[in-house]
Enzyme design. Sequence first.
Site, PDB file in Angstrom:
ATOM      1  N   GLY A 169       4.900   1.654   1.317  1.00 28.83           N
ATOM      2  CA  GLY A 169       3.478   1.865   1.113  1.00 28.83           C
ATOM      3  C   GLY A 169       2.832   0.594   0.590  1.00 28.83           C
ATOM      4  O   GLY A 169       3.495  -0.226  -0.053  1.00 28.83           O
TER       5      GLY A 169
ATOM      6  N   GLN B  45      -3.295  -4.943  -3.125  1.00 24.55           N
ATOM      7  CA  GLN B  45      -2.048  -5.689  -3.311  1.00 24.55           C
ATOM      8  C   GLN B  45      -2.017  -6.978  -2.503  1.00 24.55           C
ATOM      9  O   GLN B  45      -1.213  -7.866  -2.770  1.00 24.55           O
ATOM     10  CB  GLN B  45      -0.831  -4.818  -2.951  1.00 24.55           C
ATOM     11  CG  GLN B  45      -0.606  -3.673  -3.938  1.00 24.55           C
ATOM     12  CD  GLN B  45       0.597  -2.838  -3.564  1.00 24.55           C
ATOM     13  OE1 GLN B  45       0.490  -1.926  -2.750  1.00 24.55           O
ATOM     14  NE2 GLN B  45       1.751  -3.151  -4.122  1.00 24.55           N
TER      15      GLN B  45
ATOM     16  N   CYS C 103       7.751  -1.027  -6.843  1.00 23.76           N
ATOM     17  CA  CYS C 103       6.446  -1.423  -6.299  1.00 23.76           C
ATOM     18  C   CYS C 103       6.548  -2.867  -5.818  1.00 23.76           C
ATOM     19  O   CYS C 103       7.150  -3.702  -6.496  1.00 23.76           O
ATOM     20  CB  CYS C 103       5.391  -1.305  -7.406  1.00 23.76           C
ATOM     21  SG  CYS C 103       3.748  -1.825  -6.908  1.00 23.76           S
ATOM     22  N   LEU C 104       5.952  -3.148  -4.666  1.00 20.26           N
ATOM     23  CA  LEU C 104       6.018  -4.513  -4.142  1.00 20.26           C
ATOM     24  C   LEU C 104       5.316  -5.506  -5.072  1.00 20.26           C
ATOM     25  O   LEU C 104       5.612  -6.695  -5.044  1.00 20.26           O
ATOM     26  CB  LEU C 104       5.395  -4.572  -2.739  1.00 20.26           C
ATOM     27  CG  LEU C 104       6.173  -3.816  -1.643  1.00 20.26           C
ATOM     28  CD1 LEU C 104       5.413  -3.848  -0.330  1.00 20.26           C
ATOM     29  CD2 LEU C 104       7.565  -4.397  -1.460  1.00 20.26           C
TER      30      LEU C 104
ATOM     31  N   HIS D 156       1.156   7.183  -5.627  1.00 15.00           N
ATOM     32  CA  HIS D 156       1.437   5.832  -6.147  1.00 15.00           C
ATOM     33  C   HIS D 156       0.401   4.848  -5.591  1.00 15.00           C
ATOM     34  O   HIS D 156      -0.175   4.047  -6.341  1.00 15.00           O
ATOM     35  CB  HIS D 156       2.862   5.422  -5.739  1.00 15.00           C
ATOM     36  CG  HIS D 156       3.227   4.006  -6.070  1.00 15.00           C
ATOM     37  ND1 HIS D 156       4.243   3.675  -6.938  1.00 15.00           N
ATOM     38  CD2 HIS D 156       2.717   2.809  -5.650  1.00 15.00           C
ATOM     39  CE1 HIS D 156       4.326   2.364  -7.037  1.00 15.00           C
ATOM     40  NE2 HIS D 156       3.426   1.808  -6.258  1.00 15.00           N
ATOM     41  N   GLU D 157       0.157   4.932  -4.284  1.00 15.81           N
ATOM     42  CA  GLU D 157      -0.793   4.005  -3.658  1.00 15.81           C
ATOM     43  C   GLU D 157      -2.218   4.263  -4.127  1.00 15.81           C
ATOM     44  O   GLU D 157      -3.006   3.327  -4.333  1.00 15.81           O
ATOM     45  CB  GLU D 157      -0.724   4.100  -2.128  1.00 15.81           C
ATOM     46  CG  GLU D 157       0.614   3.739  -1.515  1.00 15.81           C
ATOM     47  CD  GLU D 157       1.183   2.433  -1.999  1.00 15.81           C
ATOM     48  OE1 GLU D 157       0.409   1.509  -2.318  1.00 15.81           O
ATOM     49  OE2 GLU D 157       2.419   2.340  -2.087  1.00 15.81           O
TER      50      GLU D 157
ATOM     51  N   HIS E 256      -3.113   2.524  -7.190  1.00 17.42           N
ATOM     52  CA  HIS E 256      -3.476   1.113  -6.993  1.00 17.42           C
ATOM     53  C   HIS E 256      -4.985   0.953  -6.815  1.00 17.42           C
ATOM     54  O   HIS E 256      -5.579  -0.033  -7.241  1.00 17.42           O
ATOM     55  CB  HIS E 256      -2.780   0.535  -5.755  1.00 17.42           C
ATOM     56  CG  HIS E 256      -1.371   0.078  -5.997  1.00 17.42           C
ATOM     57  ND1 HIS E 256      -1.057  -0.925  -6.887  1.00 17.42           N
ATOM     58  CD2 HIS E 256      -0.191   0.472  -5.457  1.00 17.42           C
ATOM     59  CE1 HIS E 256       0.252  -1.113  -6.877  1.00 17.42           C
ATOM     60  NE2 HIS E 256       0.807  -0.280  -6.029  1.00 17.42           N
TER      61      HIS E 256
END
Length: 174
Positions: free
Chosen positions: A46, A51, A94-95, A136-137, A140
Amino acid sequence: MTLRKILIEPDPVLRQISKPVIQVGDKERKIMDDMLETMYKANGIGLAAIQIGIPKRIIVIDISKKEEKKNPIYFVNPVIKNKKKELLTYEEGCLSVPNQFAEIDRPIECEVEYLDYNNKKKNSKFSGLLATCIQHEMDHLEGILFIDYLSKLKKTMIIKKLSKQKDKVDRIVV
Ligand code: ZN
């Protein structure tokens, strides 16, 4: 498609609140294409636009396994309409918070209203891994990272570690 740079905590841009998209057009589709390519390259499931430094309410998700056919889902202006009280625990990463993982509880199922890749309004229920990933996204989009759910001590330790990594120069072998 263009590979974009993924921002890493503690980059202050990650804490911005993303703005709604007025209409999904070619510009937004190009962002989604770039996001997807960047996410696949980084082995993520995701990614939110913020990001890669774009403060728009855009998310891409693909939870298909490597050997399976790719199955991307695009969310623009997602809103959670309903969520189950029952929680599900995943060890999340997380990235933007590389190599850090923690167990996070989130509602096991949620109903989301959003615009798709073609500006079509959709309303769907998601459960399990997909529900966790969407939530989660969506965090962000509000400038929230999964480490915000951890104790202050644990969070500080992680940020410290990441800040140190950032200062490190590239290592080369010649
Ligand atoms: Zn993330």
